[in-house]
Design a protein around this motif. Structure first.
Motif, PDB file in Angstrom:
ATOM      1  N   ALA A  42      -8.197  10.855  -1.833  1.00  0.00           N
ATOM      2  CA  ALA A  42      -8.661   9.996  -0.742  1.00  0.00           C
ATOM      3  C   ALA A  42     -10.069   9.484  -1.014  1.00  0.00           C
ATOM      4  CB  ALA A  42      -8.627  10.776   0.577  1.00  0.00           C
ATOM      5  N   GLU A  43     -10.924  10.332  -1.566  1.00  0.00           N
ATOM      6  CA  GLU A  43     -12.294   9.899  -1.865  1.00  0.00           C
ATOM      7  C   GLU A  43     -12.304   8.839  -2.959  1.00  0.00           C
ATOM      8  OE1 GLU A  43     -16.713  11.844  -2.721  1.00  0.00           O
ATOM      9  OE2 GLU A  43     -14.915  13.105  -2.801  1.00  0.00           O
ATOM     10  N   TYR A  44     -11.453   9.000  -3.970  1.00  0.00           N
ATOM     11  CA  TYR A  44     -11.342   7.960  -4.998  1.00  0.00           C
ATOM     12  C   TYR A  44     -10.896   6.630  -4.388  1.00  0.00           C
ATOM     13  CZ  TYR A  44     -11.887  11.164  -8.970  1.00  0.00           C
ATOM     14  OH  TYR A  44     -12.384  12.057  -9.899  1.00  0.00           O
ATOM     15  N   ALA A  45      -9.968   6.700  -3.428  1.00  0.00           N
ATOM     16  CA  ALA A  45      -9.395   5.474  -2.862  1.00  0.00           C
ATOM     17  C   ALA A  45     -10.293   4.829  -1.812  1.00  0.00           C
ATOM     18  CB  ALA A  45      -8.034   5.784  -2.250  1.00  0.00           C
ATOM     19  N   LEU A  46     -10.971   5.659  -1.003  1.00  0.00           N
ATOM     20  CA  LEU A  46     -11.701   5.134   0.155  1.00  0.00           C
ATOM     21  C   LEU A  46     -13.210   5.272   0.059  1.00  0.00           C
ATOM     22  CD1 LEU A  46      -9.386   6.614   2.946  1.00  0.00           C
ATOM     23  CD2 LEU A  46      -9.230   4.362   1.886  1.00  0.00           C
ATOM     24  N   TYR A  88     -12.525  11.384   4.414  1.00  0.00           N
ATOM     25  CA  TYR A  88     -12.896  12.769   4.710  1.00  0.00           C
ATOM     26  C   TYR A  88     -12.781  13.511   3.386  1.00  0.00           C
ATOM     27  CZ  TYR A  88     -12.850  17.373   7.024  1.00  0.00           C
ATOM     28  OH  TYR A  88     -13.135  18.649   7.430  1.00  0.00           O
ATOM     29  N   THR A  89     -13.905  13.983   2.868  1.00  0.00           N
ATOM     30  CA  THR A  89     -13.958  14.492   1.504  1.00  0.00           C
ATOM     31  C   THR A  89     -13.893  16.012   1.457  1.00  0.00           C
ATOM     32  OG1 THR A  89     -16.369  14.646   1.501  1.00  0.00           O
ATOM     33  CG2 THR A  89     -15.397  12.509   0.889  1.00  0.00           C
ATOM     34  N   VAL A  90     -13.812  16.539   0.233  1.00  0.00           N
ATOM     35  CA  VAL A  90     -13.881  17.986   0.037  1.00  0.00           C
ATOM     36  C   VAL A  90     -15.193  18.525   0.577  1.00  0.00           C
ATOM     37  CG1 VAL A  90     -14.003  19.792  -1.706  1.00  0.00           C
ATOM     38  CG2 VAL A  90     -12.310  17.980  -1.938  1.00  0.00           C
ATOM     39  N   GLN A 109       0.847  -1.192   0.000  1.00  0.00           N
ATOM     40  CA  GLN A 109       0.000   0.000   0.000  1.00  0.00           C
ATOM     41  C   GLN A 109       0.878   1.236   0.000  1.00  0.00           C
ATOM     42  OE1 GLN A 109      -2.851   0.190   3.178  1.00  0.00           O
ATOM     43  NE2 GLN A 109      -3.790   2.075   2.468  1.00  0.00           N
ATOM     44  N   GLY A 110       0.953   1.910  -1.143  1.00  0.00           N
ATOM     45  CA  GLY A 110       1.872   3.031  -1.291  1.00  0.00           C
ATOM     46  C   GLY A 110       1.415   4.311  -0.630  1.00  0.00           C
ATOM     47  N   THR A 111       0.109   4.485  -0.435  1.00  0.00           N
ATOM     48  CA  THR A 111      -0.423   5.728   0.125  1.00  0.00           C
ATOM     49  C   THR A 111      -1.393   5.424   1.253  1.00  0.00           C
ATOM     50  OG1 THR A 111      -0.231   6.799  -2.034  1.00  0.00           O
ATOM     51  CG2 THR A 111      -1.586   7.898  -0.393  1.00  0.00           C
ATOM     52  N   VAL A 112      -1.235   6.122   2.364  1.00  0.00           N
ATOM     53  CA  VAL A 112      -2.136   5.971   3.510  1.00  0.00           C
ATOM     54  C   VAL A 112      -2.731   7.337   3.811  1.00  0.00           C
ATOM     55  CG1 VAL A 112      -2.321   5.370   5.953  1.00  0.00           C
ATOM     56  CG2 VAL A 112      -0.789   4.061   4.448  1.00  0.00           C
ATOM     57  N   TYR A 113      -4.057   7.417   3.830  1.00  0.00           N
ATOM     58  CA  TYR A 113      -4.749   8.679   4.091  1.00  0.00           C
ATOM     59  C   TYR A 113      -5.169   8.759   5.558  1.00  0.00           C
ATOM     60  CZ  TYR A 113      -4.996   8.921  -0.993  1.00  0.00           C
ATOM     61  OH  TYR A 113      -4.661   8.951  -2.325  1.00  0.00           O
TER      62      TYR A 113
END
Length: 801
Positions: A691-695, A700-702, A622-626
């Motif tokens: 983050a919204e695309y991934a999760l 936590y969105t815009v 997992q390359g990115t963690v939000y």
């Protein structure tokens, strides 16, 4: 470690009949622009015609002949085409630099009675892994770049040796010892400069040189400019390097070391691969100790790193600097070495040269300053220097007091307690030594531990407050008055990650499999051994953070500020020497305010937080963690309490308001405006969109961010909600910043996801502003909203509905 064959590259192509495509050699901006000095009209003089009985001779590997104010260097046949270290260092004067011209050079016989000087810029290599026959092909296809030439004045005393005039190089820099990057050293006046001493030591010759120049003054408000005379004492070193290059250690993304890179034609079958190798010192066992070392027993290195402590260092602080060195000696045990760093005794060789670290006293007003000279072939660190002085500790004393001084009666009694100052210096030197040993600061180290661990005396005794002393965190601000924590556990020290990194970087493994086994033991979920590159979007690679929970840590830090800040007048009055002029009070009060800002910034970093991790097989997929949504929601709530609601009553110091030009309310308002301005940057908005695309809904969105701004800043645009001056100013500044951000990210110049959501939010906010301007029940508030509306329409040309 792997053996490499290195090549100096100017330009050259692989032979067209080879198995590789033609590849242009890489260039390097650091290569000195070739300069040509006119060769002597006559042939070099024989030595007996050159030498005068009145000459002063300094014998050695590099004999020096002084004829009045002229200096000549003799280069033997054995020194030609071998690696020589050229190093210029500011020994005294208001600068801490090693000259950028420092590095590895080679002398070779040129045409026209000159010696060619080649600066080493190694960009291609051939390791023995694949393509065994490539070495000869690469060697034939490359040329050595001549950086500059020096005229041969005479033949040397020994057969095959040559004498060159280095007077200009010593007095005003030339190509050897240039300090052009230092403005006050860039144009020395040879008539006011002189060689003070010439010393031969081992494989080196050292020139102690006084350089003087005049720096033109600048006119301030029409005043007459005053020129300034500047003087520096430099140590200029010419030294023969070992003929056998250090074996390299290839870089690993999981462990933070600086690196050098080049194209390796032996790493890939029928191809070329860019290789990165770490920067490190050359440590190896004595030949008689190899079996002992291989069995896992500690041995002393063949050539330990010599550490010289400037004799100008105040005696009271010397023991603390030695303790900093010893911290790293403990770490080197993980690499199989005892006494890897040796504090050299005596002052006769107290200058920077090959195999040495110099702890220099002075010129550290910006904190410790580190410099290294690295061999571009292998990444070997040839020499290193750290500057430190009393300013390093004194600038941190107030911060220490504000964050955790209540646990240290020494500083509560005396702000300038010498023991506390020494301990701060020990920490800062230990931190700087990590960089001199080749390490990259691991800013993830301070996020390795939990709140409960950081408040546990027994845990801290074994681990320190950070997994790495290289992390730029300061003090243990989560500790509370009731915690049983010793003062030694209030500052960072060499810890678990540092030992692992040194153990991997400096251990001589029996083979490649043993090396891979060492790195294979690393796991992404081991917080103590996790290295991450600095990333502005990552809440846990920040300077000044602490613990794996910034929200809880900041709350504890705020408790301490709230507990002690109101008592500050009484605390400083009781200090040694009193505080009649309020200097200590003002200094510490400012430190409390900076700490308050730090804790809110740590919380602020959660909004749009994104951590990037290395992706490696059997290590991490997992390359990115939000940052979790719940944490960001809590962060917004804390920011509202600490920033958006204005300065709390307990921060309203009448004394500080009298002493400062700005009140706490004004300062807090500016901090709140900065925080809100960050919320509408493309970088943060893009992080939330990703983050919204991934999760999906778990993110936590815009929309969540904009809803929270509406709620905490605008009170949901409620037309019946009272608005005080602080909140009105905050709303007004945010609307102006929002309008400016929309103008800057104009969608007519190209539509991006961040600019699209920003424009949609702007349209929505302007519509609601119009509602407030028309319908707010408070007449004064209506007038202010109408004024905001008119200003936006006038200044930005944006119509507000």
């Amino acid at each position: 470690m792997t053996k490499y064959i290195f090549f100096i590259v100017l330009a050259g192509l692989l032979a067209s009949n080879g198995s590789h495509a033609q590849l242009p050699a890489k260039t390097d901006k650091a290569v000195t622009t070739p300069t040509v000095e006119s060769a002597p009209a006559d042939e070099p003089k024989p030595f007996d015609k050159f030498f005068k009985p009145a000459m002063k001779v300094t014998p050695g590997v590099f004999p020096v002949y002084q004829d009045g104010n002229k200096y000549f260097l003799e280069l033997s046949a054995a020194l030609l085409n071998s690696d020589v270290l050229i190093l210029g260092d500011v020994a005294r004067g208001y600068a801490s630099n090693i000259s950028r011209s420092s590095g590895v050079v080679r002398f070779s016989l040129g045409s026209g009675n000159v010696l060619n000087v080649t600066r080493a810029v190694y960009k291609e290599a051939s390791s023995p892994d694949f393509n065994g026959g490539i070495e000869e092909l690469v060697q034939k296809s490359n040329l050595e770049p001549v950086s500059f030439v020096v005229p041969i004045i005479a033949l040397g005393k020994t057969k095959g040796s040559y004498l060159v005039d280095i007077t200009k190089q010593l007095m005003d820099g030339g190509d050897f010892f240039s300090f052009k990057e230092v403005s006050s050293l860039s144009s020395p006046d040879p008539s006011r400069s002189s060689v003070q001493k010439v010393t031969a030591a081992g494989d080196a010759v050292v020139f102690s040189v006084l350089r003087t120049q005049t720096v033109p003054g600048q006119s301030v408000n029409g005043s007459k400019p005053i020129d300034r005379a500047m003087a520096y004492v430099l140590n200029l070193v010419i030294q023969r390097l070992p003929s056998r290059p250090m074996p390299v250690r290839e870089a690993d993304a999981r462990i933070g070391f600086n690196n050098v890179n080049y194209n390796d034609f032996g790493k890939s079958p029928y191809g070329v691969r860019n290789v990165k190798v770490i920067t490190k010192w050359n440590l190896e066992p004595k030949s008689a100790d190899y079996k002992k070392y291989a069995s896992g027993k500690l041995v002393d290195p063949l050539k330990p790193i010599q550490v010289f402590i400037d004799p100008a260092t105040p005696t009271v602080f010397v023991p603390y600097l030695k303790k900093a060195v010893e911290q790293w000696n403990v770490a080197f045990r993980a690499a199989g070495f005892s006494n890897a760093l040796v504090i050299a005794s005596g002052n006769q060789e107290n200058w920077l040269s090959y195999g040495k670290i110099l702890i220099n006293w002075g010129n550290a007003s910006r904190g410790t300053v580190t410099n290294t000279v690295v061999d571009p072939r292998t990444g070997e660190i040839l020499a290193g220097k750290i500057n430190i002085d009393v300013n390093v500790s004194d600038e941190l004393l107030a911060s220490y007091f504000a964050k955790c001084g209540f646990k240290d009666p020494r500083i509560m009694k005396d702000l300038y307690n010498p023991e506390v100052r020494g301990e701060i210096m020990e920490w800062k030197v230990a931190q700087g030594l990590g960089e001199l040993l080749g390490m990259v600061p691991n800013l993830r180290g301070s996020a390795a531990y939990t709140i409960s661990q950081l408040r546990s005396g027994s845990w801290l005794n074994a681990h320190s407050i950070s997994a790495s002393v290289t992390d730029d965190t300061q003090f243990n601000f989560v500790v509370q008055p009731e915690d049983q924590v010793e003062t030694r556990n209030l500052m960072p020290r060499v810890s678990v990650y540092d030992k692992m990194a040194i153990g991997w970087g400096y251990r001589i493994f029996s083979d490649r499999l043993a090396e891979k086994k060492a790195t294979g033991a690393l796991k992404i979920n081991n917080a103590e051994l996790l290295f991450l590159d600095e990333n502005n979007s990552d809440p846990f690679t920040r300077k000044g953070d602490l613990s794996n929970d910034h929200l809880a840590a900041s709350e504890l830090g705020m408790k301490n500020i709230q507990r002690y800040y109101p008592q500050l007048e009484q605390l400083t009055a009781a200090m040694a020497g009193g505080d009649e002029e309020w200097k200590k009070f003002k200094l510490i009060a400012k430190a409390y305010q900076i700490s308050y800002q730090l804790y809110t910034d740590n919380v602020l970093s959660y909004i749009g937080g994104k951590s990037v991790r290395p992706v490696l097989r059997n290590y991490n997929e997992q390359g990115t963690v939000y940052t979790p949504k719940a944490d960001q929601k809590k962060a917004m709530l804390l920011l509202n309490t600490w920033l958006f609601e204005g300065a709390p009553d307990w921060m309203q110091s009448k004394r500080m308001n009298l002493l400062n030009e700005e009140s706490e309310t004004i300062k807090m308002g500016k901090s709140a405006q900065d925080a809100l301005r960050k919320f509408i940057t493309p970088e943060l908005l893009n992080n939330l969109i990703q983050a919204e695309y991934a999760l999906g809904k778990a993110a936590y969105t815009v929309s969540d961010l904009f809803d929270d701004i509406d709620h905490y800043i605008f009170r949901d645009f409620n037309t019946t909600e009272p608005v005080n001056d602080t909140r009105m100013l905050l709303q007004m500044n945010f609307i102006y910043d929002l309008t400016a951000a929309v103008k800057k990210n104009d969608i007519t110049a190209g539509l991006s996801e961040s600019s699209q959501v920003l424009h949609l939010y702007f349209i929505r906010t302007m519509k609601q502003l119009g509602e407030l301007a028309a319908k707010h029940q408070d007449a004064a508030a209506r007038e202010k909203y109408q004024m905001i509306k008119q200003k936006i329409e006038r200044d930005f040309g944006q119509k507000v509905s």
